[in-house]
Design a protein around this motif. Structure first.
Motif, mmCIF file in Angstrom:
data_model
loop_
_atom_site.group_PDB
_atom_site.id
_atom_site.type_symbol
_atom_site.label_atom_id
_atom_site.label_comp_id
_atom_site.label_asym_id
_atom_site.label_seq_id
_atom_site.Cartn_x
_atom_site.Cartn_y
_atom_site.Cartn_z
ATOM 1 N N ILE A 1 5.062 0.231 6.836
ATOM 2 C CA ILE A 1 4.137 1.407 6.337
ATOM 3 C C ILE A 1 3.162 0.437 5.617
ATOM 4 O O ILE A 1 3.333 -0.247 4.782
ATOM 5 N N ILE A 2 1.687 0.844 6.033
ATOM 6 C CA ILE A 2 0.802 0.524 5.369
ATOM 7 C C ILE A 2 -0.221 1.538 4.825
ATOM 8 O O ILE A 2 -0.480 2.371 5.662
ATOM 9 N N ASN A 3 -0.362 1.553 3.531
ATOM 10 C CA ASN A 3 -1.460 2.557 3.057
ATOM 11 C C ASN A 3 -2.653 1.939 3.249
ATOM 12 O O ASN A 3 -3.067 0.871 2.756
ATOM 13 N N THR A 4 -3.381 2.441 4.136
ATOM 14 C CA THR A 4 -4.954 1.972 4.508
ATOM 15 C C THR A 4 -5.936 2.166 3.457
ATOM 16 O O THR A 4 -6.830 1.799 3.393
ATOM 17 N N ASP A 5 -5.520 2.949 2.365
ATOM 18 C CA ASP A 5 -6.567 2.886 1.418
ATOM 19 C C ASP A 5 -6.448 1.768 0.441
ATOM 20 O O ASP A 5 -7.672 1.098 -0.016
ATOM 21 N N ASN A 6 -5.426 1.340 0.103
ATOM 22 C CA ASN A 6 -5.331 0.147 -0.607
ATOM 23 C C ASN A 6 -4.830 -1.161 0.036
ATOM 24 O O ASN A 6 -4.646 -2.178 -0.685
ATOM 25 N N LEU A 7 -4.345 -1.037 1.193
ATOM 26 C CA LEU A 7 -3.767 -2.326 1.959
ATOM 27 C C LEU A 7 -2.281 -2.651 1.126
ATOM 28 O O LEU A 7 -2.076 -3.842 1.507
ATOM 29 N N LYS A 8 -1.587 -1.824 0.613
ATOM 30 C CA LYS A 8 -0.618 -2.217 0.042
ATOM 31 C C LYS A 8 0.344 -1.871 1.220
ATOM 32 O O LYS A 8 0.353 -0.779 1.735
ATOM 33 N N ALA A 9 1.825 -2.795 1.519
ATOM 34 C CA ALA A 9 2.428 -2.332 2.708
ATOM 35 C C ALA A 9 3.972 -2.439 2.149
ATOM 36 O O ALA A 9 4.226 -3.153 1.275
ATOM 37 N N CYS A 10 4.798 -1.986 3.118
ATOM 38 C CA CYS A 10 6.271 -2.408 2.921
ATOM 39 C C CYS A 10 6.778 -2.318 4.042
ATOM 40 O O CYS A 10 6.302 -1.566 5.089
ATOM 41 N N GLN A 11 8.182 -2.719 4.043
ATOM 42 C CA GLN A 11 9.032 -2.473 5.288
ATOM 43 C C GLN A 11 10.163 -1.748 4.770
ATOM 44 O O GLN A 11 10.594 -2.323 3.834
ATOM 45 N N VAL A 12 10.494 -0.813 5.513
ATOM 46 C CA VAL A 12 11.681 0.469 5.244
ATOM 47 C C VAL A 12 12.684 0.392 6.174
ATOM 48 O O VAL A 12 12.396 0.145 7.331
ATOM 49 N N ILE A 13 13.863 0.752 5.939
ATOM 50 C CA ILE A 13 14.901 1.042 7.083
ATOM 51 C C ILE A 13 15.000 2.511 6.945
ATOM 52 O O ILE A 13 15.315 3.199 5.904
#
Lengths: 154, 72
Positions: free
Chosen positions: A117-129
């Motif tokens: 999941i990438i937040n395109t506003d601030n380019l923070k991302a994570c991988q979730v299950i």
């Protein structure tokens, strides 16, 4: 900045193209900074892209927009697990899934269980299950993509 | 590893905000109840390991050209 990539030589990447995974990817927690490199020259989000580590050039993971091969992909995760990327209720989120491409490409699979999941506003991302029982880690997609591209060509 | 003995309906508390309760013991199967803040990811270990492996395998993906042709 200059970035050494696994497949595409050294590329110039703007600071605004750096994606930060605060917790890294699952099993690759030590790598936090990535960028997206397009597989084709025309920055085409409709095909495969590479999540390229900025910290280790050998880490490059093919990713794809799941909508290309699956209608209605809708991973269920607790909002709280997405806190590290910002306010998910207001943010523009890009959901990608990883691909595993073995030497026999027809055996390629997509990991529907653990989207990125990438937040395109601030380019923070994570991988979730995802909680979805029906989403598996190795979902075969070669035939689906092959069929779809045939249809597109007709 | 810390090993604690617990009976049915007994709990342990981790870090003030995580509680794990033994709900049921049936043969070699134990049912656990977990109360934790929603921001804490909780996964069955097999699933977590599967994802770890999948990421490592994905990072070994090859055949950039083949991928390109696939979409032509």
């Amino acid at each position: 900045m200059q970035v050494k990539t696994k497949w595409f030589g050294t590329l110039e990447i703007g600071e605004d193209k750096i994606i930060t995974f605060e917790k890294g990817l699952i099993g690759l927690g030590e790598f936090k900074k990535y960028t997206i490199v397009f597989n084709t020259e025309k920055s085409d989000t409709e095909t495969i892209m590479w999540l390229q580590s900025l910290e280790d050039e050998n880490i490059a993971i093919p990713v794809i927009n799941p909508d290309i091969f699956l209608t209605g992909y809708d991973p269920i995760v607790e909002d709280e697990l997405l806190e590290s990327v910002g306010n998910v209720k207001t943010a523009e989120l890009l959901v990608l899934v990883t691909l595993t491409v073995p030497s026999d490409i027809t055996k390629m699979t997509s990991n529907l269980k653990a989207p990125i999941i990438i937040n395109t506003d601030n380019l923070k991302a994570c991988q979730v299950i995802a909680n979805n029982q029906e989403y598996i880690v190795k979902y075969p997609i070669y035939d689906i993509i092959k069929q779809n591209s045939k249809k597109g060509g007709e | 590893m810390l090993a604690l003995s617990r009976k049915k309906d007994e709990s342990i508390i981790i870090n003030d905000d995580i509680e794990i309760t033994i709900i049921e013991v049936k043969g070699d199967q134990v049912k656990l109840g977990i109360t934790a803040p929603k921001s804490i990811p909780i996964y069955r270990k097999e699933v977590y390991i599967q994802i770890q492996e999948a990421n490592k395998e994905a990072a070994k993906s090859i055949d950039v050209k083949g991928l390109d042709n696939l979409f032509k």
